[in-house]
Design an enzyme around this catalytic site. Structure first.
Site, PDB file in Angstrom:
ATOM      1  N   LYS A 277       0.836  -1.192   0.000  1.00  0.00           N
ATOM      2  CA  LYS A 277       0.000   0.000   0.000  1.00  0.00           C
ATOM      3  C   LYS A 277       0.873   1.244   0.000  1.00  0.00           C
ATOM      4  O   LYS A 277       1.875   1.317   0.705  1.00  0.00           O
ATOM      5  CB  LYS A 277      -0.909   0.006   1.233  1.00  0.00           C
ATOM      6  N   GLU A 365     -20.257  -6.681   9.664  1.00  0.00           N
ATOM      7  CA  GLU A 365     -21.241  -5.943  10.440  1.00  0.00           C
ATOM      8  C   GLU A 365     -22.279  -6.855  11.094  1.00  0.00           C
ATOM      9  O   GLU A 365     -22.668  -6.650  12.250  1.00  0.00           O
ATOM     10  CB  GLU A 365     -21.944  -4.916   9.544  1.00  0.00           C
ATOM     11  N   ARG A 393     -26.389  -3.239   6.474  1.00  0.00           N
ATOM     12  CA  ARG A 393     -26.063  -4.655   6.300  1.00  0.00           C
ATOM     13  C   ARG A 393     -26.522  -5.508   7.478  1.00  0.00           C
ATOM     14  O   ARG A 393     -26.614  -6.726   7.358  1.00  0.00           O
ATOM     15  CB  ARG A 393     -24.554  -4.822   6.124  1.00  0.00           C
TER      16      ARG A 393
END
Length: 623
Positions: A277, A365, A393
């Site tokens: 990254k 979630e 969700r």
């Protein structure tokens, strides 16, 4: 060097050598750093996939072949290669280029994303459609190792693994999502990446076979057996995928070779790509806290982020964290659960002080909510910190597992309301209509820092689930003192300014602006406009509503939320039920998806600015 702004489509890459492609990658990185320093955006994720994206466009042919990007915040190089570089000065701005895949922007964007773990399911659907229609193209899903902590990804992998349908899943493994990755899969990747015995054996065999074509052919057949003997059968092999990797995600030659192999396989393929990254920008490469995941404008030379914060103000997320710290000092039952959003929800300070009571479950979630319910049955006081847009969700878990059992789980709904640059996938405008019908649930929203502390304290005295909403912006910094926290009567509203001609009913920090507006109307036009703080969205303050009905004045209900099923709808339902005739005007988000832009620009477009409210008040009073 390449003039990035003149790229119209990726076909030119087909004729480039490896060396020329590397020059292209370097130029794309330079362009990204220059451009994002002026606009802000997702820096680290995009710098990490430059070579991977170039290699994909070298091997495949979009838009015929389909690329599906999980989450979608890593598509900037893809956008550049498909002819959108000239619009990068408008990135994530009002009416400008989206920071995510957008089908209306380009035929090369075949799927829109913004939430994690959806890519493989979408890819499976496209693969089935292709086969049922007897067409012939490749479907490629790119998913990060962080997104693989989401259960939906496993549902798709489980489904497609043994179907023998052609599908390519590229796992972009950078060992870091927005927050540090957690879970067993992260450890499996660590084993695949770093098994010293396997890697040492692999390099020795390569040297031995360097000049032997016959031995190369023989040993390639044994390669899978050797890998399984040294490492053990991988999860993906067991699920029916051909596994390729791990591959250096910044080595174009290796990437292209393995992508070409994947094209020839008549079954689902996993390509495990290891990337870094922030590749190519030192400040982003060294970031371990997720700061460069998404930033505003920055100085590219010094790495300093240009946003200047008022020292007297802090983010709402940080203030909620401070309240949690204070509550936890005095109650060992309080614990915090987050679905991979420690940094985003500003929970770093809590983690430092209470590492055992801060539980990061990954991008899951649904699991976070039901886990909190399990803790609550055993006498704990869990707080689930979750973005409004991600909370959708977990509706079934809130409804079925928490509310039905009247479990005292407190949900901190972060980013409630318009969020700005992230756009339609992230606007926090649906949690009120979603949760208002759920029995046993209390929903509240504070107007300021003091009220936030009192409502949070109150939340833990309630039997059943509690939702406390707070916006993305900043709030006046105040010290949180446990002894000064007070219980607020559930369902009670407060009158911030009395009125005789009309009343504004709203919630959250905008109430201060409404008080100022009401005073202005009084001073300039003699209009007596009252302002009511509807800090409890559910239950309503029916006593106060009855008093307002007797006044026979119009009510303007303002909410930075979907108007269908919102607070205004709840008030109308109450008056209809009690057969009281009241002029209720609802101002909220209409029945549409809200695009990206500044909060000010969006509210003006939706006719929800202070000026629009002022005009509405003048009309209802003068009618």
């Amino acid at each position: 060097m390449y003039d990035i702004n003149k790229i119209t489509d990726p076909s030119f890459i087909k004729n480039l050598s490896i060396q020329e492609m590397q020059v292209l990658c370097d130029d794309v990185r330079t362009f990204l750093i220059d451009s994002l320093s002026q606009t802000g955006g997702h820096v680290s994720s995009n710098l990490g996939v430059v070579e991977l994206t170039v290699a994909m466009h070298k091997v495949f042919n979009t838009p015929e072949d389909k690329f599906i990007w999980d989450v979608g915040h890593q598509v900037y190089t893809h956008k550049i290669l498909t002819g959108r570089a000239q619009r990068f000065n408008t990135l994530r701005q009002y009416k400008g280029l989206s920071g995510f895949p957008k089908r209306e922007e380009s035929p090369h964007d075949c799927w829109e994303t913004g939430h994690a773990s959806t890519s493989i399911s979408a890819a499976v659907g496209m693969a089935y459609a292709r086969d049922l229609k007897k067409e012939n193209y490749h479907v490629v899903a790119v998913i990060g190792d962080g997104s693989l902590t989401g259960g939906m990804a496993y549902e798709a992998l489980n489904h497609i693994g043994h179907t023998n349908r052609r599908l390519i899943v590229i796992i972009n493994d950078n060992e870091m999502s927005i927050s540090q990755n957690v879970g067993a899969l992260h450890n499996i990747f660590g084993n695949l990446r770093t098994n010293a015995s396997y890697l040492k054996t692999k390099h020795r065999v390569k040297r031995l076979l360097k000049n032997s074509v016959v031995l190369k052919r023989l040993m390639s057949r044994a390669k899978v057996r050797v890998k399984r003997f040294v490492i053990g059968e991988s999860l993906f092999d067991a699920m029916g995928f051909k596994y390729l990797g791990p591959i250096d995600g910044h080595n174009l030659e290796e990437l292209i070779k393995n992508l070409n192999v994947a094209k020839t396989v008549d079954k689902p393929v996993i390509i495990h790509v290891k990337t870094k990254k922030g590749k190519g920008y030192t400040y982003a490469e060294q970031d371990k806290q997720g700061i460069w995941h998404g930033v505003g404008k920055f100085n590219k030379e010094t790495g300093s982020i240009c946003a200047v914060r008022d020292q007297e103000r802090i983010s709402w997320s940080q203030h909620i964290c401070n309240i949690l710290i204070e509550l936890s000092k005095h109650d060992s039952r309080v614990a915090v659960i987050t679905p991979a959003m420690i940094n985003g929800s500003a929970l770093n300070d809590y983690q430092k002080l209470y590492p055992d009571r801060l539980i990061d479950v990954g991008i899951a979630e649904e699991h976070a909510v039901t886990m909190a319910g399990g803790m609550a049955t055993q006498g704990m006081k869990p707080f689930v910190s979750i973005y409004s847009t991600f909370f959708k969700r977990a509706f079934d878990q809130v409804h079925h597992d928490i509310a039905r059992q009247k479990l005292n789980v407190v949900f901190g709904v972060d980013r409630a309301g318009i969020v700005g640059a992230d756009g339609e996938t992230h606007q926090g405008i649906y949690d009120i209509p979603m949760l208002r019908p759920v029995p046993n649930l209390v929903m509240m929203m504070p107007k300021d820092a003091k009220e936030a502390g009192d409502l949070m304290y109150t939340a833990y005295q309630i039997e059943g689930p509690v939702v406390i909403r707070y916006p993305r912006g900043e709030v006046l910094k105040v010290d949180v003192n446990y002894e000064s926290l007070q219980c607020v009567r559930v369902g009670s509203w407060s009158t911030l300014k009395a009125g005789g001609d009309a009343y504004i009913i709203s919630m959250g920090p905008i109430l201060d602006e409404f008080v100022g507006l009401a005073q202005q109307l009084d001073d300039e036009l003699g209009m007596k406009v009252g302002v009511i703080n509807a800090r409890f969205i559910k239950p309503l303050d029916t006593k106060l509503l009855d008093e307002l009905a007797l006044k026979k004045v119009p009510l303007i209900v303002y909410e930075e939320s979907a108007v269908i099923g919102g607070l205004g709808t709840a008030i109308l339902e109450y008056y209809n039920q009690t057969k009281q005739e009241v002029d209720v005007r609802r101002l909220g988000i209409p029945d549409l998806y809200v695009q990206h832009g500044s909060v000010k620009e969006i509210l003006e477009e939706l006719h929800l600015s202070l000026q629009d409210v002022k005009q509405e008040i003048k009309q209802v009073i003068n009618k």
